[in-house]
Each structure stands twice: as C-alpha cells, then as structure tokens.
Design a protein around this motif. Structure first.
Motif, PDB file in Angstrom:
ATOM      1  N   ALA A  60       0.857  -1.162   0.054  1.00 24.71           N
ATOM      2  CA  ALA A  60       0.017   0.065   0.026  1.00 24.71           C
ATOM      3  C   ALA A  60       0.962   1.276   0.119  1.00 24.71           C
ATOM      4  O   ALA A  60       0.452   2.126  -0.667  1.00 24.71           O
ATOM      5  CB  ALA A  60      -0.941   0.028   1.049  1.00 24.71           C
ATOM      6  N   LEU A  61       2.081   1.021   0.784  1.00 22.25           N
ATOM      7  CA  LEU A  61       2.783   2.287   0.811  1.00 22.25           C
ATOM      8  C   LEU A  61       3.613   2.388  -0.620  1.00 22.25           C
ATOM      9  O   LEU A  61       3.934   3.761  -0.993  1.00 22.25           O
ATOM     10  CB  LEU A  61       3.848   2.381   1.860  1.00 22.25           C
ATOM     11  N   PHE A  62       4.000   1.359  -1.051  1.00 22.15           N
ATOM     12  CA  PHE A  62       4.727   1.360  -2.275  1.00 22.15           C
ATOM     13  C   PHE A  62       3.606   1.853  -3.256  1.00 22.15           C
ATOM     14  O   PHE A  62       3.892   2.963  -4.224  1.00 22.15           O
ATOM     15  CB  PHE A  62       4.973  -0.157  -2.853  1.00 22.15           C
ATOM     16  N   GLN A  63       2.467   1.744  -3.503  1.00 17.04           N
ATOM     17  CA  GLN A  63       1.577   2.131  -4.238  1.00 17.04           C
ATOM     18  C   GLN A  63       1.203   3.638  -4.160  1.00 17.04           C
ATOM     19  O   GLN A  63       1.268   4.506  -5.136  1.00 17.04           O
ATOM     20  CB  GLN A  63       0.120   1.507  -4.151  1.00 17.04           C
ATOM     21  N   GLY A  72       1.883   5.686 -10.376  1.00 14.85           N
ATOM     22  CA  GLY A  72       0.827   4.811  -9.993  1.00 14.85           C
ATOM     23  C   GLY A  72      -0.240   4.515 -10.847  1.00 14.85           C
ATOM     24  O   GLY A  72      -0.550   3.310 -11.231  1.00 14.85           O
ATOM     25  N   PRO A  73      -0.914   5.681 -11.463  1.00 14.29           N
ATOM     26  CA  PRO A  73      -2.065   5.311 -12.417  1.00 14.29           C
ATOM     27  C   PRO A  73      -1.828   4.509 -13.529  1.00 14.29           C
ATOM     28  O   PRO A  73      -2.771   4.212 -14.256  1.00 14.29           O
ATOM     29  CB  PRO A  73      -2.656   6.681 -12.451  1.00 14.29           C
ATOM     30  N   TYR A  74      -0.663   4.312 -13.948  1.00 10.65           N
ATOM     31  CA  TYR A  74      -0.304   3.730 -15.136  1.00 10.65           C
ATOM     32  C   TYR A  74       0.421   2.380 -15.197  1.00 10.65           C
ATOM     33  O   TYR A  74       0.759   1.638 -16.166  1.00 10.65           O
ATOM     34  CB  TYR A  74       0.812   4.694 -15.760  1.00 10.65           C
ATOM     35  N   MET A  75       0.159   1.644 -13.841  1.00 13.39           N
ATOM     36  CA  MET A  75       1.109   0.573 -13.590  1.00 13.39           C
ATOM     37  C   MET A  75       0.427  -0.612 -14.431  1.00 13.39           C
ATOM     38  O   MET A  75       1.108  -1.548 -14.954  1.00 13.39           O
ATOM     39  CB  MET A  75       1.123  -0.020 -12.407  1.00 13.39           C
ATOM     40  N   ASP A  76      -0.925  -0.723 -14.732  1.00 10.20           N
ATOM     41  CA  ASP A  76      -1.408  -1.727 -15.494  1.00 10.20           C
ATOM     42  C   ASP A  76      -1.022  -1.698 -17.022  1.00 10.20           C
ATOM     43  O   ASP A  76      -0.685  -2.483 -17.549  1.00 10.20           O
ATOM     44  CB  ASP A  76      -2.998  -1.653 -15.466  1.00 10.20           C
ATOM     45  N   ARG A  77      -0.959  -0.542 -17.651  1.00 10.60           N
ATOM     46  CA  ARG A  77      -0.525  -0.280 -18.720  1.00 10.60           C
ATOM     47  C   ARG A  77       1.002  -0.559 -18.944  1.00 10.60           C
ATOM     48  O   ARG A  77       1.417  -1.102 -19.993  1.00 10.60           O
ATOM     49  CB  ARG A  77      -1.097   1.112 -19.282  1.00 10.60           C
TER      50      ARG A  77
END
Length: 371
Positions: A60-63, A72-77
């Motif tokens: 959670a802290l890493f995120q 963060g908002p682009y990790m899936d892509r």
C-alpha cells in the motif's frame, strides 16, 4: 518477474545512490535551479536504501509512493508495455526510464550516461563554427553552423550542438536490435518525418535513404521552414531528396490550426487565441499519401509534442497498406508513454516493439516498431 516487482527492486537499489554527474546542463539551464537543489538535498537525506526497503515492503505504501511520483495510475498499462516488448534490452530500459521518471537524475543514472556520451558531445561542440550563427529570439537562442564530415555524414547544418549530437551522433531514430538487424531509414526508403523543426532529421533521413529514396518533412511553423530551407541550401546533394510538407499532422485533414510563431517553442491550438500570428490547415498521413500519390511508405518518424495519438489515428490506412517501420516519440507524458504502444498493438498489424532512448534525462524515449 512482473514489471511492478522489477520497478520496486530498481527503486530500492537507486535509493542509496546520489549522482552529481547526471544533470544535463546542455539541454536545461547551465546551473541547477536553487529550488531543485533544495529538493535534491531532501532526496539525499530522506531517500535511502533502508528507508525504501521498509516502505516498499508494504504494498500500500509502495502504491502511494508511485502515485506521488506520477507513475501509479499507469501500472497496468506499464505491465502491458513490458509484456509486449520484443527483447530483454527493451524491457530493462523500460524499467530504467520509469525509475528515472519516479526518482529523477540524482538517484537514477540511465545507461546512456557514459564517458563516450560526454566525449561525443564535446566532439560535436568542437565542430561548431561560432562565426556562422542564426540568432533566435527564443530558446535555444542560437543555432550554430556544423560540418558533420568527421561524424561520417556529408551534412552541413545550423543547429544546437546537443540536439545535433542526439539526432546524428546517437542516431536517435535508428535502433540496433540485440542479436542483429536494425530499425531505421535504409537506402531507397520513402521516409515520412512528422515534426521536422529545423530540418536536421530530414537531412539525416535523406542521407540514409540515398539517391533512390526521399524524406517528406512535415513542418508548418514559418520560422522553422525558413531555417529548414537554409539548411537545405547548405546541402545541394541532398536538397532534392527532401520535400517540406507545410501542414500540421492530425487525425483528419483540412481542420484549422492557429499558432504563435516561436520556432521550436511555438504555441499551437485548434482554437483561436489572443496573440496568435497565423492559421493553417491540418493534413493526416492518410490524406498526405493520397494527395502526394505515394505508392509506398517505408519509415515514419514522429516527434510532434504529444500529438502522436491523433497522428496515428489518421495514419491507419497507410499503416495497413504499407506496414512501414516506425519510430514514435512517447516521452511527452505518461499517457503517451504507456498508451501509444497499446494503440499500435491493437491495430493487429504484426509489429514487434522495441524501446530506445537517446539522452541522460527523461526526454527522447522512442518506441520502435518493426513490421
């Protein structure tokens, strides 16, 4: 290993570093701004390997850190990007470049920062003839004459030394594939150069394409076109192989575009604005191919300040018909950085994707696509 875990380990490793030889004073201000110096001091004191190991052990802290760092908002892509890259060298570079974007230059040194890199810049600067100069009223303020014979190119050009080293010395728009082969302009190629600026890339492509090839250079800012023409006049053996296409590229043709002419720093808008100095019309790549009657397109390069997604939408028929090699600039923002590979992948044209980068900072990341 997934991209997220590789990035985590890369950031932990970088947290213990503090680089004093990793600032590009050629491309940015000669002196590090005071505010940035304060931020760097804070990073030196707070960003340590033990602290990062403790923080990043908690997902959670890493995120939260990744979100704060703009990643963060682009990790899936980014995971998708990582998976579709064709070789380990490209995947390693992706991890490095994203780590740089998260921690900046005092913590992450990109692989381009080598003694050879700095020596190459010095060599390019030594070619600069300060008695021959084009004065500008905007950054980079002066374009100096360079004769590139000693770099192996029969090209003479007015440009800033660092930009010329990136384009010519580092061959920004050519990618050597590990194990053999390359992606770039080759003899006989028809090259479409989206974003010609001062004409250095057009001359480079014309040289690579040779007398049986041609470079079509999209550039619509009047001052830039004037400088391109001056540079073409310096190179009579290449001049006829370069043709200026005086339009901004977009997803459709004949739309109004308004601009304030400040060379490479021009303001461009699809809507009228106070202080505008000119108006022109868009031209899509598909419209260009039809209008100019091209029977083949072999290579397309883009560096159009974040307009790449729209340019690609307007090039779909050309991509399907000719399947050209591509060198697509993706560094203008994280949306482009993570989205353009998906946009091209979803066309299902069988491209293999590779990653290139030609600076020691976050700029000039290129997605290379091999049909």
């Amino acid at each position: 290993m997934e991209f997220k875990e590789r990035l985590r380990q890369r950031l932990i490793a970088a947290a213990g570093d503090y680089h004093t030889d990793n600032y590009d004073h050629y491309s940015f201000s000669p002196e590090i701004p005071f505010k940035k110096k304060l931020i760097n001091t804070g990073k030196r004191l707070l960003y340590t390997r033990p602290v990062f190991k403790t923080i990043f052990a908690n997902d959670a802290l890493f995120q939260r850190f990744l979100k704060t760092a703009g990643v963060g908002p682009y990790m899936d892509r980014l995971q998708f990007f990582y998976e579709v890259l064709a070789d380990d060298a490209s995947r390693d570079l992706l991890v490095d470049v994203v780590a740089f974007r998260a921690l900046d230059y005092v913590k992450v040194k990109l692989p381009m920062n080598t003694p050879e890199y700095w020596a190459g810049i010095k060599k390019m600067e030594a070619l600069r003839d300060e008695s021959k100069v084009i004065d500008l009223a905007y950054r980079p303020y002066k374009l100096y004459y360079h004769d590139l014979e000693s770099f192996g190119y029969p090209i003479k050009v007015y440009l800033h030394s660092i930009a010329l080293f990136t384009t010519i010395g580092m061959e920004h728009y050519r990618h050597e594939i590990a194990g053999g082969g390359h992606i770039g302009a080759d003899p006989g190629d028809i090259v479409v150069d989206l974003g010609g600026c001062y004409g250095d890339t057009g001359l480079y492509f014309a040289h690579k394409a040779g007398p049986t090839g041609k470079a079509y250079v999209f550039e619509f800012i009047p001052k830039n076109i004037s400088i391109i023409n001056q540079n073409l006049d310096l190179n009579p053996d290449l001049k006829d192989q370069v043709e200026i296409v005086p339009h901004p590229v977009w997803e459709s043709s004949d739309l109004a575009v308004y601009f304030k002419d400040q060379g490479a720093n021009s303001r461009v808008s699809m809507e009228p604005f106070e202080g505008q100095e000119g108006e022109t019309k868009t031209l899509s790549v598909d419209g260009f191919v039809e209008r100019y009657g091209l029977e083949k397109v072999d290579f397309i390069k883009t560096d159009i300040e974040g307009a790449e997604p729209w340019a690609i939408r307007g090039a779909v028929e050309t991509l399907k018909r000719f399947r050209p090699k591509l060198a697509v600039s993706i560094y203008h923002g994280m949306g482009d950085f993570t989205g353009l590979v998906k946009q091209l992948h979803d066309l299902d044209l069988g491209y293999k994707f590779y990653l290139g980068h030609a600076t020691i900072h976050a700029g000039e990341t290129v997605l290379f696509c091999q049909p």
